[in-house]
Scaffold this motif. Structure first.
Motif, PDB file in Angstrom:
ATOM      1  N   ASP A 143       0.777  -1.146   0.141  1.00 34.13           N
ATOM      2  CA  ASP A 143       0.083  -0.141  -0.297  1.00 34.13           C
ATOM      3  C   ASP A 143       0.756   1.147  -0.094  1.00 34.13           C
ATOM      4  O   ASP A 143       2.102   1.288  -0.110  1.00 34.13           O
ATOM      5  CB  ASP A 143      -0.913  -0.020   1.071  1.00 34.13           C
ATOM      6  CG  ASP A 143      -0.329   0.028   2.616  1.00 34.13           C
ATOM      7  OD1 ASP A 143       1.040   0.412   2.538  1.00 34.13           O
ATOM      8  OD2 ASP A 143      -1.058  -0.082   3.408  1.00 34.13           O
ATOM      9  N   GLN A 144       0.201   2.550  -0.127  1.00 34.39           N
ATOM     10  CA  GLN A 144       0.967   3.658  -0.056  1.00 34.39           C
ATOM     11  C   GLN A 144       1.882   3.864   1.087  1.00 34.39           C
ATOM     12  O   GLN A 144       3.059   4.200   0.784  1.00 34.39           O
ATOM     13  CB  GLN A 144      -0.336   4.897   0.197  1.00 34.39           C
ATOM     14  CG  GLN A 144       0.511   6.108  -0.096  1.00 34.39           C
ATOM     15  CD  GLN A 144       0.988   6.519  -1.525  1.00 34.39           C
ATOM     16  OE1 GLN A 144       0.314   6.565  -2.487  1.00 34.39           O
ATOM     17  NE2 GLN A 144       2.401   6.810  -1.376  1.00 34.39           N
ATOM     18  N   VAL A 151       2.508   7.829 -11.239  1.00 35.07           N
ATOM     19  CA  VAL A 151       2.857   8.127  -9.965  1.00 35.07           C
ATOM     20  C   VAL A 151       3.005   9.825  -9.905  1.00 35.07           C
ATOM     21  O   VAL A 151       3.417  10.335 -10.922  1.00 35.07           O
ATOM     22  CB  VAL A 151       4.136   7.324  -9.268  1.00 35.07           C
ATOM     23  CG1 VAL A 151       3.659   5.689  -9.244  1.00 35.07           C
ATOM     24  CG2 VAL A 151       5.173   7.586 -10.106  1.00 35.07           C
ATOM     25  N   ALA A 161       3.310   9.324  -4.349  1.00 35.05           N
ATOM     26  CA  ALA A 161       1.945   9.078  -4.689  1.00 35.05           C
ATOM     27  C   ALA A 161       1.292   8.395  -5.913  1.00 35.05           C
ATOM     28  O   ALA A 161       1.984   8.625  -6.797  1.00 35.05           O
ATOM     29  CB  ALA A 161       1.104  10.385  -4.380  1.00 35.05           C
ATOM     30  N   LEU A 162       0.732   7.182  -5.246  1.00 32.72           N
ATOM     31  CA  LEU A 162       0.305   6.250  -6.317  1.00 32.72           C
ATOM     32  C   LEU A 162      -0.914   6.623  -6.811  1.00 32.72           C
ATOM     33  O   LEU A 162      -1.953   6.673  -6.174  1.00 32.72           O
ATOM     34  CB  LEU A 162       0.232   4.744  -5.614  1.00 32.72           C
ATOM     35  CG  LEU A 162       1.639   4.163  -5.051  1.00 32.72           C
ATOM     36  CD1 LEU A 162       1.218   2.961  -4.068  1.00 32.72           C
ATOM     37  CD2 LEU A 162       2.848   4.192  -6.008  1.00 32.72           C
ATOM     38  N   GLY A 164      -3.191   4.091  -4.409  1.00 32.36           N
ATOM     39  CA  GLY A 164      -2.811   3.651  -3.304  1.00 32.36           C
ATOM     40  C   GLY A 164      -2.347   2.321  -3.209  1.00 32.36           C
ATOM     41  O   GLY A 164      -1.957   1.786  -2.003  1.00 32.36           O
ATOM     42  N   GLU A 165      -2.092   1.552  -4.259  1.00 31.76           N
ATOM     43  CA  GLU A 165      -1.354   0.352  -4.169  1.00 31.76           C
ATOM     44  C   GLU A 165      -0.498   0.049  -5.611  1.00 31.76           C
ATOM     45  O   GLU A 165      -0.802   0.411  -6.378  1.00 31.76           O
ATOM     46  CB  GLU A 165      -2.687  -0.694  -4.123  1.00 31.76           C
ATOM     47  CG  GLU A 165      -2.436  -2.129  -4.130  1.00 31.76           C
ATOM     48  CD  GLU A 165      -3.589  -3.067  -4.017  1.00 31.76           C
ATOM     49  OE1 GLU A 165      -4.157  -3.145  -2.671  1.00 31.76           O
ATOM     50  OE2 GLU A 165      -4.077  -3.435  -5.202  1.00 31.76           O
ATOM     51  N   ASP A 184       5.744   4.421   0.793  1.00 36.89           N
ATOM     52  CA  ASP A 184       6.689   5.549   1.446  1.00 36.89           C
ATOM     53  C   ASP A 184       7.655   5.361   2.296  1.00 36.89           C
ATOM     54  O   ASP A 184       8.705   6.269   2.403  1.00 36.89           O
ATOM     55  CB  ASP A 184       5.529   6.417   2.326  1.00 36.89           C
ATOM     56  CG  ASP A 184       4.585   7.221   1.317  1.00 36.89           C
ATOM     57  OD1 ASP A 184       4.913   7.302   0.280  1.00 36.89           O
ATOM     58  OD2 ASP A 184       3.691   7.352   1.781  1.00 36.89           O
TER      59      ASP A 184
END
Length: 257
Positions: free
Chosen positions: A128-129, A152, A146-147, A232-233, A133
């Motif tokens: 996940d995000q 991105v 940021a996905l 987010g993934e 990070d």
């Protein structure tokens, strides 16, 4: 005298029922023993399979730091595989959909002695995000990521002509590079988060290209074969011709060119 003997010879005689009953009982006992042995063999195989899977899961969990590891040994008979010194096909999983990290790895020809290398390995990691990070490669670049869907946005300081070092937000398309050892980002747009600065960054897009080394996060023989980015993934497919089965060898990470 001979006529009477001949007639006695051809006279019907009673069947020895006791002997027939004994033979039938013996046959039933033999069948029962064989069925019992077969049931015991199945039970033994189930027990051994469970023990092998539990011990393997504990070892993987300890050596990798993954949580909730499950190991499934495939094949009809674990005892037979153990007798031949190799497990044909083993699947390792960690996490379920919605967890920060979900891992599935399929390993062929795993030596039961845990010495040497396994056979071919394929795997998938979904992160996940927040997990992305936390990657060391991003922290080293002072970047955040940021996905999005098939793209991105990464933010970090770049050197912009005339202005100097300024934070720039770059939207880019990610792809695998360096034979699956790195992820490269091809910029499509760039902007200055600081709204007080007005500058068209289009001419400098090539300067905002960057890459992240995946190999440094993976065992030396593992490379990526596919990359799927969604909001987010991110999901990465992995492969290896074979993995060493000792913790020290597995801890050796790859490098990027």
């Amino acid at each position: 005298m001979s006529d009477e003997s001949d007639s006695d010879f051809f006279e019907a005689r009673p069947v020895e029922r006791r002997r027939l009953r004994s033979a039938g009982a013996g046959l039933f006992i033999l069948v029962g023993v064989l069925v019992g042995l077969a049931v015991l063999a199945v039970i033994a195989d189930v027990v051994v399979r469970s023990v092998v899977e539990s011990r393997a899961a504990a070892e993987v969990q300890t050596s990798t730091g993954l949580d909730d590891v499950e190991v499934d040994v495939h094949g009809t008979s674990v005892l037979w595989q153990i007798a031949h010194g190799s497990l044909d096909d083993v699947t390792l999983t960690s996490g379920v959909e919605g967890d920060p990290v979900v891992v599935r790895v399929d390993v062929a020809d795993v030596p039961t002695s845990l010495e040497g290398d396994s056979g071919p390995v394929t795997g998938t990691i979904t992160a996940d995000q927040a997990t992305v990070d936390g990657l060391e490669a991003l922290r080293q670049q002072g970047a955040s990521l940021a996905l999005g869907d098939d793209a991105v946005t990464y933010s970090r300081s770049f050197s912009v002509p005339i202005i100097g070092d300024v934070p720039v937000a770059v939207t880019a398309v990610p792809s695998l590079s360096d034979d699956g050892r790195s992820v490269s980002f091809a910029p499509t747009t760039a902007s200055l988060p600081d709204s007080s600065l007005q500058l068209d960054l289009t001419p400098f897009l090539g300067d905002f290209a960057t890459s992240v080394c995946l190999a440094e996060q993976l065992p030396a023989s593992v490379t990526a074969t596919a990359l799927d980015v969604r909001a987010g993934e991110v999901t990465v497919d992995l492969r290896s011709p074979g993995l060493p089965l000792t913790s020290s060898a597995l801890s050796e990470k790859g490098t990027c060119s």
